[in-house]
Write a protein that holds these residues in place. Structure first.
Motif, PDB file in Angstrom:
ATOM      1  N   UNK A 125      33.893  44.381  38.136  1.00 51.14           N
ATOM      2  CA  UNK A 125      34.793  44.369  39.285  1.00 51.14           C
ATOM      3  C   UNK A 125      34.901  45.762  39.894  1.00 51.14           C
ATOM      4  N   UNK A 126      35.025  46.777  39.045  1.00 46.04           N
ATOM      5  CA  UNK A 126      35.121  48.148  39.543  1.00 46.04           C
ATOM      6  C   UNK A 126      33.870  48.544  40.311  1.00 46.04           C
ATOM      7  N   UNK A 127      32.697  48.135  39.802  1.00 46.59           N
ATOM      8  CA  UNK A 127      31.434  48.417  40.496  1.00 46.59           C
ATOM      9  C   UNK A 127      31.417  47.821  41.890  1.00 46.59           C
ATOM     10  N   UNK A 132      31.998  48.920  48.105  1.00 46.63           N
ATOM     11  CA  UNK A 132      32.587  48.764  49.440  1.00 46.63           C
ATOM     12  C   UNK A 132      32.033  47.565  50.208  1.00 46.63           C
ATOM     13  N   UNK A 133      31.531  46.577  49.476  1.00 47.77           N
ATOM     14  CA  UNK A 133      31.021  45.377  50.128  1.00 47.77           C
ATOM     15  C   UNK A 133      31.950  44.216  49.824  1.00 47.77           C
ATOM     16  N   UNK A 134      32.531  43.634  50.849  1.00 54.97           N
ATOM     17  CA  UNK A 134      33.515  42.575  50.661  1.00 54.97           C
ATOM     18  C   UNK A 134      32.941  41.386  49.911  1.00 54.97           C
ATOM     19  N   UNK A 135      31.716  40.981  50.236  1.00 57.47           N
ATOM     20  CA  UNK A 135      31.123  39.813  49.582  1.00 57.47           C
ATOM     21  C   UNK A 135      30.949  40.042  48.088  1.00 57.47           C
ATOM     22  N   UNK A 136      30.622  41.289  47.699  1.00 51.58           N
ATOM     23  CA  UNK A 136      30.463  41.592  46.281  1.00 51.58           C
ATOM     24  C   UNK A 136      31.806  41.562  45.565  1.00 51.58           C
ATOM     25  N   UNK A 161      44.842  44.046  42.541  1.00 56.38           N
ATOM     26  CA  UNK A 161      44.151  45.344  42.488  1.00 56.38           C
ATOM     27  C   UNK A 161      43.023  45.395  43.513  1.00 56.38           C
ATOM     28  N   UNK A 162      42.252  44.327  43.591  1.00 56.00           N
ATOM     29  CA  UNK A 162      41.120  44.284  44.518  1.00 56.00           C
ATOM     30  C   UNK A 162      41.582  44.238  45.965  1.00 56.00           C
ATOM     31  N   UNK A 163      42.621  43.441  46.233  1.00 53.74           N
ATOM     32  CA  UNK A 163      43.107  43.301  47.605  1.00 53.74           C
ATOM     33  C   UNK A 163      43.642  44.632  48.134  1.00 53.74           C
ATOM     34  N   UNK A 164      44.226  45.436  47.259  1.00 51.50           N
ATOM     35  CA  UNK A 164      44.729  46.743  47.686  1.00 51.50           C
ATOM     36  C   UNK A 164      43.598  47.652  48.149  1.00 51.50           C
ATOM     37  N   UNK A 165      42.398  47.450  47.603  1.00 51.85           N
ATOM     38  CA  UNK A 165      41.269  48.334  47.887  1.00 51.85           C
ATOM     39  C   UNK A 165      40.269  47.725  48.863  1.00 51.85           C
ATOM     40  N   UNK A 166      40.356  46.418  49.059  1.00 56.36           N
ATOM     41  CA  UNK A 166      39.474  45.731  50.003  1.00 56.36           C
ATOM     42  C   UNK A 166      40.364  44.951  50.969  1.00 56.36           C
ATOM     43  N   UNK A 167      40.843  45.576  52.015  1.00 55.46           N
ATOM     44  CA  UNK A 167      41.811  44.947  52.931  1.00 55.46           C
ATOM     45  C   UNK A 167      41.332  43.637  53.545  1.00 55.46           C
ATOM     46  N   UNK A 168      40.030  43.519  53.801  1.00 53.05           N
ATOM     47  CA  UNK A 168      39.517  42.292  54.419  1.00 53.05           C
ATOM     48  C   UNK A 168      38.996  41.300  53.383  1.00 53.05           C
ATOM     49  N   UNK A 204      35.278  29.550  53.039  1.00 52.66           N
ATOM     50  CA  UNK A 204      36.616  29.949  53.475  1.00 52.66           C
ATOM     51  C   UNK A 204      37.333  30.646  52.317  1.00 52.66           C
ATOM     52  N   UNK A 205      37.085  31.963  52.177  1.00 55.48           N
ATOM     53  CA  UNK A 205      37.683  32.728  51.078  1.00 55.48           C
ATOM     54  C   UNK A 205      39.109  33.144  51.475  1.00 55.48           C
ATOM     55  N   UNK A 206      39.970  32.147  51.508  1.00 52.08           N
ATOM     56  CA  UNK A 206      41.372  32.377  51.867  1.00 52.08           C
ATOM     57  C   UNK A 206      42.183  32.669  50.612  1.00 52.08           C
TER      58      UNK A 206
END
Length: 289
Positions: A125-127, A132-136, A161-168, A204-206
């Motif tokens: 997950x950290x990788x 910086x790729x949303x799909x990954x 944790x992920x949402x804080x670092x990947x806003x989209x 639809x990754x909602x």
């Protein structure tokens, strides 16, 4: 059908040229696909050279050449050989074949002082977040969700944790032909429903869909459904994924006569690790078998 199959082949070959997926995940994907409906027989002729078994001849140019041959002869033997060559080049640190996981320690140093309470993300997950790729990042979260060693609370923390670092990370919820509605009645939840909803997230990754997946998986775990049981270990080992097929949820094809219904869950589960495009194509291929 031919257009979908061709798109699936091209997408899989593209993933072979990238370093996002581990070799074992790619091998599992090949095993999960019905052999007699997707792959060609291995051929060698004046246009199709044989594979070279000696690692001394394995280099970036050889890999590129064999990948082109696989476009003409999409056989399991050639594809598995490509995976072996790719893995060898990655182990040798050849330019263009560097493992993404090599940045794991750097990521942990960056994130350990900025986590959620005592939560520390796993290496995978950290990788993906560092990349910086949303799909990954989305694929990594699916991987976290399906890691039977993790508690539901740890998965929830991973999402935050992920949402804080990947806003989209998430998109707005919607329903369409490829992303059906959620069933809120727990009595209708089973393993097939879980895998179906998982495939919907590729379209639809909602946030509501992913939280629904967490709830469904937790319910199936509480019921003791096979493949969803909690694996208790003394300490978390992020680099090592469960290998038992009856606990990890993989269901691979045992012969060329495997039916679409028996291979679908395992196929989709492994395809999800490859990202939305391949998973969506996988679902379409399965639906047409």
């Amino acid at each position: 059908m031919d257009d979908i199959m061709q798109a699936f082949r091209q997408t899989l070959l593209q993933h072979l040229a990238e370093n996002e997926l581990e070799s074992d995940a790619l091998r599992q994907l090949l095993l999960a696909v019905p052999n007699n409906t997707v792959f060609d027989d291995y051929e060698v002729n004046e246009l199709l050279e044989s594979i070279e078994p000696s690692k001394l001849d394995w280099n970036a140019g050889y890999f590129a050449h064999q990948r082109k041959l696989a476009q003409r002869n999409f056989s399991q033997k050639r594809l598995n050989h490509l995976i072996d060559v790719r893995e060898h080049l990655m182990n040798e640190g050849i330019a263009g074949f560097v493992r993404i996981s090599a940045t794991a320690q750097e990521t942990k140093k960056m994130t350990n002082n900025n986590g959620i309470g005592d939560y520390t993300p796993g290496d995978n997950l950290a990788d993906m977040v560092l990349n910086r790729t949303t799909s990954l990042a989305r694929s990594a979260l699916i991987n976290e969700l399906e890691d039977n060693r993790l508690t539901i609370d740890e998965v929830t923390q991973a999402v935050r944790w992920t949402h804080e670092r990947v806003p989209d990370l998430f998109i707005d919820y919607e329903e369409n032909a490829l992303a059906g509605k959620m069933i809120l009645d727990p009595t209708q939840w089973d393993a097939e429903y879980y895998y179906l909803q998982t495939s919907y997230t590729n379209v639809n990754f909602a946030e509501s869909r992913f939280k629904h997946l967490i709830e469904v998986r937790n319910m199936l775990r509480q019921r003791g459904v096979k493949g969803f049981e909690r694996i208790v270990i003394t300490r978390r080992q992020p680099q090592s994924r469960p290998q038992q097929h009856d606990q990890s949820g993989y269901r691979t094809a045992s012969s060329s006569t495997t039916t679409a219904s028996s291979v679908q869950p395992g196929f989709l589960r492994v395809a999800l690790l490859a990202g939305g495009a391949l998973a969506l194509l996988a679902a379409l291929v399965i639906s047409l078998l």
